[in-house]
Design a protein around this motif. Structure first.
Motif, mmCIF file in Angstrom:
data_model
loop_
_atom_site.group_PDB
_atom_site.id
_atom_site.type_symbol
_atom_site.label_atom_id
_atom_site.label_comp_id
_atom_site.label_asym_id
_atom_site.label_seq_id
_atom_site.Cartn_x
_atom_site.Cartn_y
_atom_site.Cartn_z
ATOM 1 N N GLU A 125 58.848 37.416 32.854
ATOM 2 C CA GLU A 125 58.365 36.048 33.034
ATOM 3 C C GLU A 125 57.161 35.810 32.126
ATOM 4 O OE1 GLU A 125 56.801 33.136 36.666
ATOM 5 O OE2 GLU A 125 57.450 35.201 37.092
ATOM 6 N N THR A 126 57.130 34.649 31.494
ATOM 7 C CA THR A 126 56.111 34.374 30.476
ATOM 8 C C THR A 126 55.559 32.959 30.632
ATOM 9 O OG1 THR A 126 57.191 35.865 28.900
ATOM 10 C CG2 THR A 126 55.677 34.233 27.982
ATOM 11 N N VAL A 127 54.233 32.842 30.426
ATOM 12 C CA VAL A 127 53.575 31.544 30.392
ATOM 13 C C VAL A 127 52.998 31.367 28.988
ATOM 14 C CG1 VAL A 127 51.682 30.139 31.291
ATOM 15 C CG2 VAL A 127 53.035 31.552 32.846
ATOM 16 N N LEU A 128 53.291 30.232 28.357
ATOM 17 C CA LEU A 128 52.821 29.940 27.001
ATOM 18 C C LEU A 128 51.698 28.922 27.072
ATOM 19 C CD1 LEU A 128 56.349 29.616 25.349
ATOM 20 C CD2 LEU A 128 54.864 31.634 25.360
ATOM 21 N N VAL A 129 50.542 29.296 26.535
ATOM 22 C CA VAL A 129 49.358 28.430 26.611
ATOM 23 C C VAL A 129 48.609 28.454 25.283
ATOM 24 C CG1 VAL A 129 49.087 28.754 29.098
ATOM 25 C CG2 VAL A 129 47.924 30.311 27.521
ATOM 26 N N SER A 130 47.595 27.595 25.178
ATOM 27 C CA SER A 130 46.753 27.594 23.983
ATOM 28 C C SER A 130 45.669 28.660 24.112
ATOM 29 C CB SER A 130 46.102 26.221 23.796
ATOM 30 O OG SER A 130 45.246 25.935 24.886
ATOM 31 N N ASP A 175 42.251 27.820 30.258
ATOM 32 C CA ASP A 175 41.390 28.328 31.330
ATOM 33 C C ASP A 175 42.098 29.526 31.972
ATOM 34 O OD1 ASP A 175 39.987 28.848 33.671
ATOM 35 O OD2 ASP A 175 39.527 26.748 34.051
ATOM 36 N N PHE A 176 41.796 30.718 31.474
ATOM 37 C CA PHE A 176 42.507 31.911 31.938
ATOM 38 C C PHE A 176 42.112 32.303 33.357
ATOM 39 C CE2 PHE A 176 42.680 32.255 27.268
ATOM 40 C CZ PHE A 176 44.063 32.282 27.123
ATOM 41 N N GLY A 177 40.901 31.929 33.771
ATOM 42 C CA GLY A 177 40.503 32.173 35.148
ATOM 43 C C GLY A 177 41.384 31.408 36.115
ATOM 44 N N THR A 218 48.110 46.120 18.600
ATOM 45 C CA THR A 218 48.652 47.466 18.392
ATOM 46 C C THR A 218 47.564 48.537 18.261
ATOM 47 O OG1 THR A 218 48.787 47.002 16.008
ATOM 48 C CG2 THR A 218 50.770 46.629 17.319
ATOM 49 N N THR A 219 46.321 48.189 18.569
ATOM 50 C CA THR A 219 45.253 49.187 18.552
ATOM 51 C C THR A 219 45.327 50.014 19.831
ATOM 52 O OG1 THR A 219 43.634 47.791 19.673
ATOM 53 C CG2 THR A 219 43.802 47.569 17.279
ATOM 54 N N SER A 220 44.442 51.009 19.952
ATOM 55 C CA SER A 220 44.438 51.870 21.133
ATOM 56 C C SER A 220 44.126 51.088 22.403
ATOM 57 C CB SER A 220 43.429 53.005 20.955
ATOM 58 O OG SER A 220 42.131 52.489 20.711
ATOM 59 N N ARG A 221 43.426 49.948 22.271
ATOM 60 C CA ARG A 221 43.119 49.110 23.440
ATOM 61 C C ARG A 221 44.394 48.603 24.104
ATOM 62 N NH1 ARG A 221 43.618 46.211 26.991
ATOM 63 N NH2 ARG A 221 42.215 44.681 27.946
ATOM 64 N N GLY A 222 45.399 48.299 23.296
ATOM 65 C CA GLY A 222 46.654 47.792 23.824
ATOM 66 C C GLY A 222 46.540 46.358 24.294
ATOM 67 N N SER A 223 47.636 45.831 24.837
ATOM 68 C CA SER A 223 47.729 44.413 25.187
ATOM 69 C C SER A 223 47.791 44.136 26.678
ATOM 70 C CB SER A 223 48.963 43.797 24.523
ATOM 71 O OG SER A 223 48.757 43.655 23.135
ATOM 72 N N VAL A 224 47.634 45.144 27.515
ATOM 73 C CA VAL A 224 47.717 44.951 28.958
ATOM 74 C C VAL A 224 46.349 44.564 29.508
ATOM 75 C CG1 VAL A 224 48.274 46.002 31.175
ATOM 76 C CG2 VAL A 224 49.615 46.588 29.145
ATOM 77 N N ALA A 225 46.325 43.478 30.292
ATOM 78 C CA ALA A 225 45.075 42.986 30.875
ATOM 79 C C ALA A 225 45.244 42.820 32.379
ATOM 80 C CB ALA A 225 44.689 41.650 30.237
ATOM 81 N N ALA A 226 44.188 43.108 33.122
ATOM 82 C CA ALA A 226 44.245 43.015 34.584
ATOM 83 C C ALA A 226 43.668 41.710 35.118
ATOM 84 C CB ALA A 226 43.508 44.192 35.215
ATOM 85 N N ASN A 227 42.876 41.018 34.286
ATOM 86 C CA ASN A 227 42.213 39.806 34.755
ATOM 87 C C ASN A 227 41.883 38.895 33.568
ATOM 88 O OD1 ASN A 227 39.718 40.852 33.592
ATOM 89 N ND2 ASN A 227 39.601 42.188 35.394
#
Length: 259
Positions: free
Chosen positions: A110-115, A119-121, A142-151
């Motif tokens: 599932e995906t949400v497309l935004v600018s 307001d990510f909060g 693609t850096t070691s940080r990766g693209s997964v976010a928890a908040n």
């Protein structure tokens, strides 16, 4: 097929080293290969090693191009007597998630497309997903940080890193619901002129189903298995700018001879 490859920046008679093996293999198999001067392209000019054969489809096999760059390439090929197999609309349809997500929803997270200034909060409060996979309309980080976010703060952190490493957020922001995938199960398939190809000759039925939904002549389909054993679609990509991943070079080149 006629294939365009980027040249070495300092030696326009040689393919860029990233594509040199594929370029050599294609030529050895009798395909017409044309080099695009990387030096001239960096200045917004398009200089080819030789003109194109009329009435033979042309495919770009090189770096990702912005919409503006693809339009310029398309125009330059036409002025040199050729015709790219992929129109501008074909390119955007596969290159941007906005071109394929809606018709492939049941196969992909599932995906949400935004600018980028959304307001990510507020969004995370509404969605309440355990984690978010963050990318722009084209690529993830693609850096070691990766693209997964928890908040929301981590979403903004990923976006800031994308801007830093890639120069800009292309198109917009894709927030994808995180799913548990088995990394080593990822496979890339290619569809060319309605026929699907795989690196090992095995093509799952779901891949064929997905390919039939995409209205474009040349694209890649990235699939992966989740922890429930289901095959899931990671993304559709334009075939011209998709690397060959697990494919042996010779096998990949053969798809241009079979179509």
């Amino acid at each position: 097929m006629q294939l365009i490859y980027p040249s070495d920046y300092f030696n326009p008679a040689k393919a860029d080293e990233t594509f040199e093996q594929e370029f050599t293999c294609a030529r050895q198999n009798g395909l017409t290969c044309v080099l695009l001067s990387s030096e001239h392209a960096s200045m917004g000019k398009y200089k080819f090693s030789h003109s194109f054969e009329p009435d033979v489809p042309v495919i770009w096999r090189g770096w990702m191009l912005s919409p503006e760059e693809y339009q310029q390439l398309h125009r330059a090929v036409s002025l040199s007597g050729g015709q790219l197999l992929e129109s501008f609309d074909d390119y955007i349809r596969c290159h941007y998630i906005t071109g394929w997500y809606e018709i492939c929803q049941k196969y992909t997270p599932e995906t949400v497309l935004v600018s980028a200034d959304a307001d990510f909060g507020m969004l995370t409060d509404q969605l309440k997903w355990p984690c978010y996979f963050v990318k722009d309309y084209v690529k993830s980080l693609t850096t070691s940080r990766g693209s997964v976010a928890a908040n929301a703060d981590e979403i903004r952190e990923v976006l800031k890193s994308i801007e830093h490493f890639r120069g800009k957020i292309e198109g917009g922001v894709s927030l994808r619901r995180f799913e548990n995938f088995i990394p080593e199960s990822e496979r890339r398939y290619f569809s060319l002129n309605g026929k699907v190809f795989s690196a090992d000759g095995i093509i799952p039925e779901v891949v064929i189903e997905i390919a039939q939904l995409i209205d474009a002549p040349f694209f890649s389909i990235d699939m992966i298995e989740n922890d429930a054993g289901q095959l899931r679609l990671i993304e559709i990509g334009d075939g011209q700018v998709s690397d060959i991943k697990e494919w042996p070079v010779e096998r990949f080149v053969r798809i241009f001879m079979a179509s």
